[in-house]
Scaffold this motif. Structure first.
Motif, PDB file in Angstrom:
ATOM      1  N   LEU A 351      34.895  34.063  38.946  1.00  0.00           N
ATOM      2  CA  LEU A 351      36.308  33.682  38.890  1.00  0.00           C
ATOM      3  C   LEU A 351      36.603  32.839  37.658  1.00  0.00           C
ATOM      4  O   LEU A 351      37.684  32.942  37.066  1.00  0.00           O
ATOM      5  N   PHE A 441      37.665  38.608  37.996  1.00  0.00           N
ATOM      6  CA  PHE A 441      38.497  38.411  39.188  1.00  0.00           C
ATOM      7  C   PHE A 441      38.153  39.445  40.271  1.00  0.00           C
ATOM      8  O   PHE A 441      38.141  39.130  41.465  1.00  0.00           O
ATOM      9  N   SER A 445      36.269  38.209  43.627  1.00  0.00           N
ATOM     10  CA  SER A 445      36.961  38.359  44.918  1.00  0.00           C
ATOM     11  C   SER A 445      36.082  39.094  45.922  1.00  0.00           C
ATOM     12  O   SER A 445      36.050  38.752  47.119  1.00  0.00           O
TER      13      SER A 445
END
Length: 510
Positions: A351, A441, A445
Protein backbone atom coordinates in the motif's frame (compact mmCIF):
# COMPACT_ATOMS: atom_id res chain seq x y z
CA UNK A 1 28.64 -32.23 22.16
CA UNK A 2 27.44 -35.85 22.08
CA UNK A 3 24.52 -34.96 19.84
CA UNK A 4 26.88 -33.07 17.56
CA UNK A 5 29.23 -36.05 17.32
CA UNK A 6 26.29 -38.37 16.73
CA UNK A 7 25.09 -36.17 13.85
CA UNK A 8 28.60 -36.06 12.41
CA UNK A 9 28.89 -39.83 12.65
CA UNK A 10 25.51 -40.26 10.94
CA UNK A 11 26.60 -37.89 8.17
CA UNK A 12 29.80 -39.90 7.63
CA UNK A 13 27.86 -43.15 7.52
CA UNK A 14 25.33 -41.82 4.99
CA UNK A 15 27.60 -39.52 3.00
CA UNK A 16 26.60 -41.24 -0.26
CA UNK A 17 22.88 -40.54 0.20
CA UNK A 18 23.58 -36.95 1.28
CA UNK A 19 25.88 -36.35 -1.69
CA UNK A 20 23.35 -37.79 -4.15
CA UNK A 21 20.53 -35.62 -2.74
CA UNK A 22 22.77 -32.55 -2.91
CA UNK A 23 23.58 -33.40 -6.52
CA UNK A 24 19.91 -33.84 -7.48
CA UNK A 25 19.09 -30.34 -6.21
CA UNK A 26 21.12 -28.99 -9.15
CA UNK A 27 17.78 -29.18 -10.95
CA UNK A 28 16.49 -26.51 -8.54
CA UNK A 29 18.99 -24.05 -10.06
CA UNK A 30 17.15 -24.56 -13.37
CA UNK A 31 13.87 -23.74 -11.66
CA UNK A 32 15.24 -20.53 -10.12
CA UNK A 33 17.30 -19.42 -13.12
CA UNK A 34 14.36 -19.74 -15.48
CA UNK A 35 12.20 -17.65 -13.15
CA UNK A 36 14.59 -14.68 -13.12
CA UNK A 37 16.68 -14.41 -16.31
CA UNK A 38 13.74 -13.53 -18.57
CA UNK A 39 12.99 -10.38 -16.57
CA UNK A 40 16.41 -9.04 -17.55
CA UNK A 41 16.25 -9.71 -21.27
CA UNK A 42 12.92 -7.87 -21.52
CA UNK A 43 14.79 -4.55 -21.16
CA UNK A 44 17.74 -5.45 -23.43
CA UNK A 45 17.81 -3.38 -26.63
CA UNK A 46 18.63 -6.28 -29.00
CA UNK A 47 15.69 -8.30 -27.63
CA UNK A 48 13.31 -5.35 -27.90
CA UNK A 49 14.39 -4.78 -31.52
CA UNK A 50 13.97 -8.49 -32.34
CA UNK A 51 10.49 -8.90 -30.86
CA UNK A 52 9.19 -5.34 -30.42
CA UNK A 53 8.14 -2.66 -32.89
CA UNK A 54 9.32 0.82 -33.86
CA UNK A 55 7.37 3.67 -32.23
CA UNK A 56 7.52 6.75 -34.45
CA UNK A 57 6.27 8.96 -31.63
CA UNK A 58 9.26 8.22 -29.40
CA UNK A 59 11.72 7.34 -32.17
CA UNK A 60 12.62 4.12 -30.41
CA UNK A 61 11.74 0.42 -30.34
CA UNK A 62 9.28 -0.71 -27.67
CA UNK A 63 8.00 -4.07 -26.45
CA UNK A 64 4.21 -4.02 -26.24
CA UNK A 65 2.32 -5.14 -23.14
CA UNK A 66 0.82 -8.04 -25.07
CA UNK A 67 4.25 -9.40 -26.11
CA UNK A 68 5.62 -9.02 -22.59
CA UNK A 69 2.56 -10.70 -21.13
CA UNK A 70 2.43 -13.58 -23.59
CA UNK A 71 6.12 -14.49 -23.70
CA UNK A 72 6.61 -14.17 -19.93
CA UNK A 73 3.45 -15.93 -18.75
CA UNK A 74 3.36 -18.76 -21.30
CA UNK A 75 6.00 -20.56 -19.27
CA UNK A 76 3.53 -20.75 -16.37
CA UNK A 77 1.13 -22.64 -18.63
CA UNK A 78 3.88 -25.18 -19.30
CA UNK A 79 4.67 -25.33 -15.58
CA UNK A 80 1.02 -26.00 -14.75
CA UNK A 81 0.84 -28.85 -17.28
CA UNK A 82 4.17 -30.24 -16.03
CA UNK A 83 3.13 -30.13 -12.37
CA UNK A 84 -0.26 -31.77 -13.02
CA UNK A 85 1.18 -34.45 -15.34
CA UNK A 86 4.06 -35.19 -12.93
CA UNK A 87 1.70 -37.58 -11.13
CA UNK A 88 1.43 -39.69 -14.31
CA UNK A 89 5.12 -39.38 -15.25
CA UNK A 90 6.17 -40.38 -11.75
CA UNK A 91 3.79 -43.33 -11.67
CA UNK A 92 4.94 -44.66 -15.04
CA UNK A 93 8.71 -44.14 -15.03
CA UNK A 94 9.64 -42.97 -11.54
CA UNK A 95 11.28 -39.89 -10.00
CA UNK A 96 14.64 -40.49 -11.67
CA UNK A 97 12.98 -41.29 -15.00
CA UNK A 98 10.96 -38.10 -14.75
CA UNK A 99 14.16 -36.08 -14.30
CA UNK A 100 15.46 -37.55 -17.59
CA UNK A 101 12.22 -36.35 -19.23
CA UNK A 102 12.56 -32.88 -17.70
CA UNK A 103 16.18 -32.64 -18.88
CA UNK A 104 15.09 -33.54 -22.42
CA UNK A 105 12.47 -30.79 -22.39
CA UNK A 106 15.02 -28.28 -21.04
CA UNK A 107 17.31 -29.01 -23.99
CA UNK A 108 14.45 -28.76 -26.50
CA UNK A 109 13.14 -25.56 -24.93
CA UNK A 110 16.56 -23.91 -24.97
CA UNK A 111 17.21 -24.92 -28.60
CA UNK A 112 13.87 -23.44 -29.71
CA UNK A 113 14.48 -20.17 -27.84
CA UNK A 114 18.12 -19.66 -28.86
CA UNK A 115 17.43 -20.41 -32.53
CA UNK A 116 14.12 -18.51 -32.65
CA UNK A 117 13.81 -15.81 -35.29
CA UNK A 118 10.05 -15.58 -34.94
CA UNK A 119 7.79 -14.99 -31.96
CA UNK A 120 6.04 -18.36 -32.42
CA UNK A 121 9.30 -20.30 -31.97
CA UNK A 122 10.15 -18.30 -28.84
CA UNK A 123 6.74 -19.12 -27.37
CA UNK A 124 7.11 -22.84 -28.16
CA UNK A 125 10.53 -22.85 -26.48
CA UNK A 126 9.15 -21.11 -23.38
CA UNK A 127 6.28 -23.58 -23.21
CA UNK A 128 8.60 -26.62 -23.45
CA UNK A 129 10.92 -25.19 -20.81
CA UNK A 130 7.94 -24.50 -18.56
CA UNK A 131 6.86 -28.12 -18.80
CA UNK A 132 10.34 -29.17 -17.66
CA UNK A 133 10.25 -26.77 -14.69
CA UNK A 134 6.79 -28.05 -13.70
CA UNK A 135 8.14 -31.61 -13.54
CA UNK A 136 11.22 -30.48 -11.60
CA UNK A 137 9.14 -28.59 -9.02
CA UNK A 138 7.31 -31.81 -8.09
CA UNK A 139 9.84 -34.58 -8.71
CA UNK A 140 13.00 -33.18 -7.08
CA UNK A 141 11.44 -32.66 -3.61
CA UNK A 142 9.89 -36.14 -3.86
CA UNK A 143 13.22 -37.73 -4.82
CA UNK A 144 15.11 -35.95 -2.04
CA UNK A 145 12.44 -36.83 0.56
CA UNK A 146 12.58 -40.50 -0.53
CA UNK A 147 16.37 -40.85 -0.63
CA UNK A 148 17.59 -38.54 2.15
CA UNK A 149 18.59 -40.12 5.50
CA UNK A 150 15.75 -39.52 7.98
CA UNK A 151 17.97 -37.43 10.23
CA UNK A 152 18.86 -34.98 7.43
CA UNK A 153 15.65 -35.02 5.39
CA UNK A 154 14.34 -31.66 6.58
CA UNK A 155 17.63 -29.89 5.94
CA UNK A 156 18.07 -31.41 2.48
CA UNK A 157 14.50 -30.61 1.39
CA UNK A 158 14.99 -27.04 2.69
CA UNK A 159 18.23 -26.84 0.71
CA UNK A 160 16.18 -27.45 -2.44
CA UNK A 161 14.26 -24.23 -1.74
CA UNK A 162 17.52 -22.44 -1.00
CA UNK A 163 18.97 -23.61 -4.34
CA UNK A 164 15.94 -22.18 -6.13
CA UNK A 165 16.89 -18.84 -4.59
CA UNK A 166 20.49 -19.22 -5.75
CA UNK A 167 19.18 -19.98 -9.24
CA UNK A 168 17.19 -16.73 -9.16
CA UNK A 169 20.36 -14.87 -8.28
CA UNK A 170 22.40 -16.65 -10.96
CA UNK A 171 19.89 -15.65 -13.65
CA UNK A 172 20.31 -11.94 -12.85
CA UNK A 173 24.12 -12.26 -12.65
CA UNK A 174 24.25 -13.75 -16.17
CA UNK A 175 21.89 -11.03 -17.46
CA UNK A 176 24.08 -8.35 -15.91
CA UNK A 177 27.14 -9.82 -17.63
CA UNK A 178 25.55 -9.66 -21.10
CA UNK A 179 23.29 -6.59 -20.90
CA UNK A 180 25.75 -4.24 -22.63
CA UNK A 181 26.18 -6.37 -25.76
CA UNK A 182 24.76 -4.86 -28.94
CA UNK A 183 24.05 -8.16 -30.71
CA UNK A 184 21.60 -11.00 -30.10
CA UNK A 185 24.11 -12.60 -27.75
CA UNK A 186 22.79 -10.21 -25.10
CA UNK A 187 19.71 -12.37 -24.67
CA UNK A 188 20.72 -15.62 -26.40
CA UNK A 189 23.64 -16.27 -24.03
CA UNK A 190 21.42 -16.25 -20.90
CA UNK A 191 19.02 -18.56 -22.73
CA UNK A 192 21.86 -20.93 -23.70
CA UNK A 193 23.36 -21.01 -20.19
CA UNK A 194 20.41 -23.17 -19.14
CA UNK A 195 21.92 -26.08 -21.08
CA UNK A 196 24.56 -26.32 -18.33
CA UNK A 197 22.05 -27.78 -15.86
CA UNK A 198 20.99 -30.91 -17.82
CA UNK A 199 24.58 -31.36 -19.06
CA UNK A 200 25.63 -31.74 -15.41
CA UNK A 201 22.51 -33.55 -14.18
CA UNK A 202 22.06 -36.29 -16.81
CA UNK A 203 25.54 -37.92 -16.48
CA UNK A 204 25.04 -38.05 -12.70
CA UNK A 205 21.63 -39.68 -13.12
CA UNK A 206 23.23 -42.29 -15.38
CA UNK A 207 26.41 -42.94 -13.37
CA UNK A 208 25.50 -42.88 -9.68
CA UNK A 209 22.00 -41.56 -8.80
CA UNK A 210 19.58 -44.50 -8.35
CA UNK A 211 15.82 -44.57 -8.70
CA UNK A 212 13.84 -43.91 -5.53
CA UNK A 213 13.80 -47.14 -3.45
CA UNK A 214 10.28 -46.27 -2.32
CA UNK A 215 9.04 -46.06 -5.93
CA UNK A 216 10.76 -49.36 -6.80
CA UNK A 217 9.18 -51.16 -3.83
CA UNK A 218 5.79 -49.70 -4.69
CA UNK A 219 6.18 -51.29 -8.13
CA UNK A 220 7.23 -54.64 -6.60
CA UNK A 221 10.88 -54.35 -7.75
CA UNK A 222 12.48 -55.49 -4.49
CA UNK A 223 15.91 -56.48 -5.85
CA UNK A 224 16.25 -53.21 -7.74
CA UNK A 225 15.28 -51.39 -4.53
CA UNK A 226 18.07 -53.23 -2.67
CA UNK A 227 20.54 -52.17 -5.35
CA UNK A 228 19.34 -48.57 -5.08
CA UNK A 229 19.72 -48.65 -1.29
CA UNK A 230 23.27 -49.98 -1.68
CA UNK A 231 24.01 -46.94 -3.86
CA UNK A 232 22.60 -44.70 -1.14
CA UNK A 233 23.92 -46.39 2.02
CA UNK A 234 26.86 -48.50 0.87
CA UNK A 235 27.20 -52.22 1.55
CA UNK A 236 25.37 -52.33 4.92
CA UNK A 237 22.96 -55.30 4.75
CA UNK A 238 21.32 -54.67 8.15
CA UNK A 239 20.47 -51.07 7.34
CA UNK A 240 19.27 -51.96 3.85
CA UNK A 241 16.97 -54.76 5.07
CA UNK A 242 15.64 -52.47 7.80
CA UNK A 243 14.82 -49.84 5.17
CA UNK A 244 13.14 -52.45 2.95
CA UNK A 245 10.99 -53.62 5.88
CA UNK A 246 10.07 -50.10 6.95
CA UNK A 247 9.24 -48.74 3.47
CA UNK A 248 7.24 -51.86 2.54
CA UNK A 249 5.22 -51.51 5.74
CA UNK A 250 4.32 -47.88 5.08
CA UNK A 251 3.36 -48.70 1.48
CA UNK A 252 1.01 -51.45 2.67
CA UNK A 253 -0.50 -49.09 5.22
CA UNK A 254 -1.16 -46.49 2.51
CA UNK A 255 -2.73 -49.07 0.21
CA UNK A 256 -5.19 -50.18 2.89
CA UNK A 257 -6.41 -46.61 3.26
CA UNK A 258 -6.35 -45.69 -0.43
CA UNK A 259 -8.54 -42.69 -1.28
CA UNK A 260 -10.08 -41.28 -4.45
CA UNK A 261 -10.44 -38.02 -6.37
CA UNK A 262 -14.18 -38.02 -5.66
CA UNK A 263 -13.54 -37.48 -1.94
CA UNK A 264 -12.00 -34.08 -2.73
CA UNK A 265 -15.42 -32.91 -3.96
CA UNK A 266 -17.15 -33.55 -0.62
CA UNK A 267 -16.73 -30.78 1.96
CA UNK A 268 -16.81 -32.92 5.12
CA UNK A 269 -13.13 -33.89 5.24
CA UNK A 270 -10.94 -33.98 2.15
CA UNK A 271 -13.05 -31.35 0.38
CA UNK A 272 -12.29 -28.92 3.21
CA UNK A 273 -8.58 -29.79 3.00
CA UNK A 274 -8.60 -29.25 -0.78
CA UNK A 275 -10.28 -25.86 -0.37
CA UNK A 276 -7.83 -24.72 2.34
CA UNK A 277 -4.77 -25.87 0.38
CA UNK A 278 -5.89 -24.30 -2.89
CA UNK A 279 -7.00 -21.05 -1.25
CA UNK A 280 -3.74 -20.72 0.68
CA UNK A 281 -1.69 -21.18 -2.50
CA UNK A 282 -3.89 -18.65 -4.30
CA UNK A 283 -3.38 -16.07 -1.53
CA UNK A 284 0.38 -16.55 -1.75
CA UNK A 285 0.36 -15.62 -5.43
CA UNK A 286 -2.12 -12.79 -4.78
CA UNK A 287 0.73 -11.03 -2.98
CA UNK A 288 2.08 -10.26 -6.47
CA UNK A 289 5.38 -12.05 -5.87
CA UNK A 290 5.59 -12.90 -9.57
CA UNK A 291 5.65 -9.25 -10.59
CA UNK A 292 8.99 -9.08 -8.72
CA UNK A 293 10.52 -12.31 -10.00
CA UNK A 294 9.20 -12.04 -13.56
CA UNK A 295 9.23 -8.25 -14.13
CA UNK A 296 11.46 -6.84 -11.38
CA UNK A 297 14.05 -5.35 -13.73
CA UNK A 298 11.29 -3.96 -15.99
CA UNK A 299 9.61 -2.43 -12.92
CA UNK A 300 12.77 -0.77 -11.62
CA UNK A 301 13.74 0.51 -15.06
CA UNK A 302 10.26 1.98 -15.60
CA UNK A 303 10.33 3.99 -12.35
CA UNK A 304 13.67 5.51 -13.34
CA UNK A 305 16.33 3.31 -11.72
CA UNK A 306 19.51 3.19 -13.83
CA UNK A 307 21.09 0.22 -12.00
CA UNK A 308 18.06 -2.09 -12.09
CA UNK A 309 20.16 -5.26 -12.63
CA UNK A 310 22.18 -4.62 -9.48
CA UNK A 311 19.00 -3.79 -7.55
CA UNK A 312 17.47 -7.09 -8.63
CA UNK A 313 20.61 -8.99 -7.56
CA UNK A 314 20.40 -7.43 -4.12
CA UNK A 315 16.70 -8.25 -4.03
CA UNK A 316 17.48 -11.97 -4.16
CA UNK A 317 20.35 -11.77 -1.66
CA UNK A 318 18.72 -9.73 1.12
CA UNK A 319 15.80 -12.07 2.00
CA UNK A 320 17.87 -15.28 2.27
CA UNK A 321 18.33 -14.97 6.08
CA UNK A 322 14.55 -14.56 6.38
CA UNK A 323 14.04 -17.95 4.70
CA UNK A 324 16.19 -19.61 7.37
CA UNK A 325 14.60 -17.58 10.18
CA UNK A 326 11.18 -18.82 9.05
CA UNK A 327 12.16 -22.40 9.91
CA UNK A 328 12.60 -21.37 13.55
CA UNK A 329 9.67 -18.96 13.78
CA UNK A 330 6.96 -21.26 12.40
CA UNK A 331 7.89 -23.88 15.01
CA UNK A 332 8.37 -21.43 17.88
CA UNK A 333 5.34 -19.17 17.28
CA UNK A 334 3.10 -21.31 15.04
CA UNK A 335 1.99 -21.21 11.41
CA UNK A 336 -1.05 -18.93 11.76
CA UNK A 337 0.63 -16.14 13.76
CA UNK A 338 3.58 -16.00 11.37
CA UNK A 339 1.35 -16.04 8.28
CA UNK A 340 -0.83 -13.31 9.77
CA UNK A 341 2.23 -11.19 10.59
CA UNK A 342 3.71 -11.73 7.11
CA UNK A 343 0.43 -10.86 5.33
CA UNK A 344 -0.09 -7.70 7.39
CA UNK A 345 3.45 -6.47 6.73
CA UNK A 346 3.26 -7.33 3.01
CA UNK A 347 -0.06 -5.44 2.78
CA UNK A 348 1.40 -2.36 4.47
CA UNK A 349 4.48 -2.33 2.21
CA UNK A 350 2.43 -2.75 -0.98
CA UNK A 351 0.00 0.00 0.00
CA UNK A 352 2.96 2.33 0.62
CA UNK A 353 4.30 1.46 -2.86
CA UNK A 354 0.86 2.23 -4.32
CA UNK A 355 0.72 5.52 -2.43
CA UNK A 356 4.14 6.54 -3.73
CA UNK A 357 2.88 5.84 -7.25
CA UNK A 358 0.13 8.44 -6.90
CA UNK A 359 2.55 11.36 -6.59
CA UNK A 360 2.08 13.84 -9.43
CA UNK A 361 5.76 14.79 -9.48
CA UNK A 362 8.28 11.95 -9.52
CA UNK A 363 11.43 12.49 -7.51
CA UNK A 364 14.50 10.41 -6.79
CA UNK A 365 13.42 10.24 -3.14
CA UNK A 366 10.11 8.66 -4.12
CA UNK A 367 11.84 6.20 -6.44
CA UNK A 368 14.23 5.19 -3.68
CA UNK A 369 11.31 4.79 -1.29
CA UNK A 370 9.65 2.39 -3.72
CA UNK A 371 12.88 0.38 -4.09
CA UNK A 372 13.29 0.26 -0.29
CA UNK A 373 9.70 -0.96 0.12
CA UNK A 374 10.23 -3.71 -2.46
CA UNK A 375 13.31 -4.85 -0.53
CA UNK A 376 11.28 -4.92 2.70
CA UNK A 377 8.52 -6.73 0.80
CA UNK A 378 10.91 -9.54 -0.14
CA UNK A 379 12.09 -9.88 3.47
CA UNK A 380 8.63 -10.02 5.07
CA UNK A 381 7.29 -12.25 2.25
CA UNK A 382 10.08 -14.78 2.81
CA UNK A 383 9.67 -14.54 6.58
CA UNK A 384 6.53 -16.68 6.29
CA UNK A 385 4.16 -16.18 3.35
CA UNK A 386 6.61 -17.71 0.86
CA UNK A 387 7.97 -20.82 2.63
CA UNK A 388 5.32 -21.41 5.34
CA UNK A 389 2.51 -21.80 2.80
CA UNK A 390 4.22 -24.96 1.53
CA UNK A 391 4.65 -26.25 5.09
CA UNK A 392 0.97 -25.77 5.95
CA UNK A 393 -0.22 -27.14 2.61
CA UNK A 394 1.79 -30.34 3.08
CA UNK A 395 0.48 -30.76 6.66
CA UNK A 396 -3.15 -30.15 5.71
CA UNK A 397 -2.84 -32.79 2.98
CA UNK A 398 -2.80 -35.59 5.59
CA UNK A 399 -4.44 -38.92 4.89
CA UNK A 400 -4.79 -41.37 1.99
CA UNK A 401 -5.43 -38.59 -0.57
CA UNK A 402 -2.17 -36.81 0.29
CA UNK A 403 -0.66 -36.87 -3.22
CA UNK A 404 -3.94 -35.78 -4.83
CA UNK A 405 -4.38 -32.89 -2.38
CA UNK A 406 -0.81 -31.74 -3.03
CA UNK A 407 -1.34 -31.98 -6.79
CA UNK A 408 -4.47 -29.81 -6.67
CA UNK A 409 -2.94 -27.13 -4.43
CA UNK A 410 0.27 -27.03 -6.52
CA UNK A 411 -1.81 -26.76 -9.70
CA UNK A 412 -3.67 -23.75 -8.25
CA UNK A 413 -0.33 -22.17 -7.35
CA UNK A 414 0.90 -22.40 -10.94
CA UNK A 415 -2.44 -21.19 -12.33
CA UNK A 416 -2.48 -18.12 -10.08
CA UNK A 417 1.19 -17.56 -10.87
CA UNK A 418 0.23 -17.43 -14.55
CA UNK A 419 -2.62 -15.02 -13.78
CA UNK A 420 -0.29 -12.54 -12.05
CA UNK A 421 2.39 -12.85 -14.74
CA UNK A 422 -0.10 -12.50 -17.59
CA UNK A 423 -2.00 -9.49 -16.21
CA UNK A 424 0.88 -7.44 -14.79
CA UNK A 425 2.00 -5.77 -18.08
CA UNK A 426 -1.61 -4.78 -18.85
CA UNK A 427 -1.90 -3.18 -15.41
CA UNK A 428 1.56 -1.61 -15.25
CA UNK A 429 2.65 -0.48 -18.73
CA UNK A 430 2.05 2.96 -20.21
CA UNK A 431 0.41 1.51 -23.34
CA UNK A 432 -2.21 -0.27 -21.19
CA UNK A 433 -3.76 0.69 -17.80
CA UNK A 434 -0.62 2.69 -16.91
CA UNK A 435 -0.92 2.08 -13.16
CA UNK A 436 2.85 1.91 -12.69
CA UNK A 437 3.67 1.63 -8.95
CA UNK A 438 -0.04 2.00 -8.15
CA UNK A 439 -0.38 -1.76 -8.78
CA UNK A 440 0.65 -1.93 -5.13
CA UNK A 441 -2.93 -0.95 -4.22
CA UNK A 442 -4.27 -4.07 -5.97
CA UNK A 443 -1.90 -6.60 -4.38
CA UNK A 444 -1.97 -4.78 -1.03
CA UNK A 445 -5.78 -4.95 -0.89
CA UNK A 446 -5.67 -8.65 -1.69
CA UNK A 447 -3.25 -9.16 1.21
CA UNK A 448 -5.69 -7.42 3.55
CA UNK A 449 -8.32 -9.93 2.41
CA UNK A 450 -5.81 -12.78 2.89
CA UNK A 451 -5.20 -11.66 6.48
CA UNK A 452 -8.93 -11.80 7.25
CA UNK A 453 -9.24 -15.24 5.59
CA UNK A 454 -6.30 -16.70 7.53
CA UNK A 455 -7.61 -15.32 10.83
CA UNK A 456 -11.06 -16.92 10.48
CA UNK A 457 -10.51 -20.04 8.34
CA UNK A 458 -6.95 -21.36 8.55
CA UNK A 459 -6.33 -23.94 11.31
CA UNK A 460 -3.10 -24.08 13.33
CA UNK A 461 -1.26 -27.31 12.47
CA UNK A 462 2.00 -26.84 14.38
CA UNK A 463 2.74 -29.41 17.08
CA UNK A 464 0.33 -31.94 15.57
CA UNK A 465 1.23 -35.24 13.92
CA UNK A 466 -0.26 -35.97 10.49
CA UNK A 467 -2.47 -38.62 12.15
CA UNK A 468 -3.82 -36.03 14.62
CA UNK A 469 -4.48 -33.54 11.82
CA UNK A 470 -6.40 -36.25 9.97
CA UNK A 471 -8.61 -36.85 13.04
CA UNK A 472 -9.24 -33.12 13.53
CA UNK A 473 -10.52 -32.81 9.98
CA UNK A 474 -12.52 -36.01 10.29
CA UNK A 475 -14.23 -34.65 13.41
CA UNK A 476 -14.98 -31.33 11.69
CA UNK A 477 -13.09 -29.26 14.28
CA UNK A 478 -13.30 -25.53 13.56
CA UNK A 479 -10.18 -23.60 12.59
CA UNK A 480 -10.15 -21.62 15.85
CA UNK A 481 -10.32 -24.84 17.93
CA UNK A 482 -7.55 -26.78 16.15
CA UNK A 483 -4.81 -25.77 18.59
CA UNK A 484 -6.73 -26.50 21.82
CA UNK A 485 -8.73 -29.58 20.73
CA UNK A 486 -7.85 -32.66 22.74
CA UNK A 487 -7.13 -35.53 20.36
CA UNK A 488 -7.41 -39.01 21.89
CA UNK A 489 -4.64 -41.55 21.38
CA UNK A 490 -4.06 -42.39 17.75
CA UNK A 491 -3.73 -46.17 17.51
CA UNK A 492 -1.71 -47.54 14.64
CA UNK A 493 -1.02 -50.97 13.19
CA UNK A 494 0.98 -52.65 16.03
CA UNK A 495 3.06 -54.68 13.59
CA UNK A 496 3.93 -51.63 11.53
CA UNK A 497 4.64 -49.59 14.66
CA UNK A 498 7.04 -52.29 15.81
CA UNK A 499 8.77 -52.17 12.42
CA UNK A 500 9.00 -48.37 12.59
CA UNK A 501 10.49 -48.51 16.08
CA UNK A 502 13.05 -51.11 15.00
CA UNK A 503 13.90 -49.03 11.91
CA UNK A 504 14.38 -45.86 13.96
CA UNK A 505 16.62 -47.71 16.45
CA UNK A 506 18.66 -49.26 13.65
CA UNK A 507 19.29 -45.92 11.96
CA UNK A 508 20.05 -44.15 15.26
CA UNK A 509 22.64 -46.77 16.24
CA UNK A 510 24.43 -46.31 12.93
Amino acid sequence: MTASMSAAAAARADWRAIAICLFITIAAFQFGFDSSYYSGILVMEPFIKAYGHYDSATGDYILSSSIQSLTTSIINVGELVGAVSSYLVDDRIGRRGGLFVSSTFVVLGVIFQVSADKLALLIVGRLLLGYAVGLISCLVPLYVADCAPARFRGALVSLYQFDVGLGLLLGVIVDNATKNRNDSGAYRIPMAVQLVFPVILVPGLILFAPESPRWLLKKGKTEQARAALRRLHGNRPDVIESEILYISGTIEEERRAEGSWRELLHWHQDGRKAYLGMALQAWQQASGINFITSYGIVFFSAIGMTNSFLIQMGLYLVPMPAVWLNQYCVERFGRRPMLLLSCVLVAIVLLIVGGAGTASHKTMTLDRLIVAMVYIYMIVYNLSLGPAVWVVTSEIAAGPNRSKLMATSTGVNWFCSWMVTFTFPYLFDSDAANLSARVGFIYGSLMVAATVWIFFLLPETSGRTLEEIQILFKNGVSARSFKSYDVPGVPGDPVLEEKKEAHATEVEEV
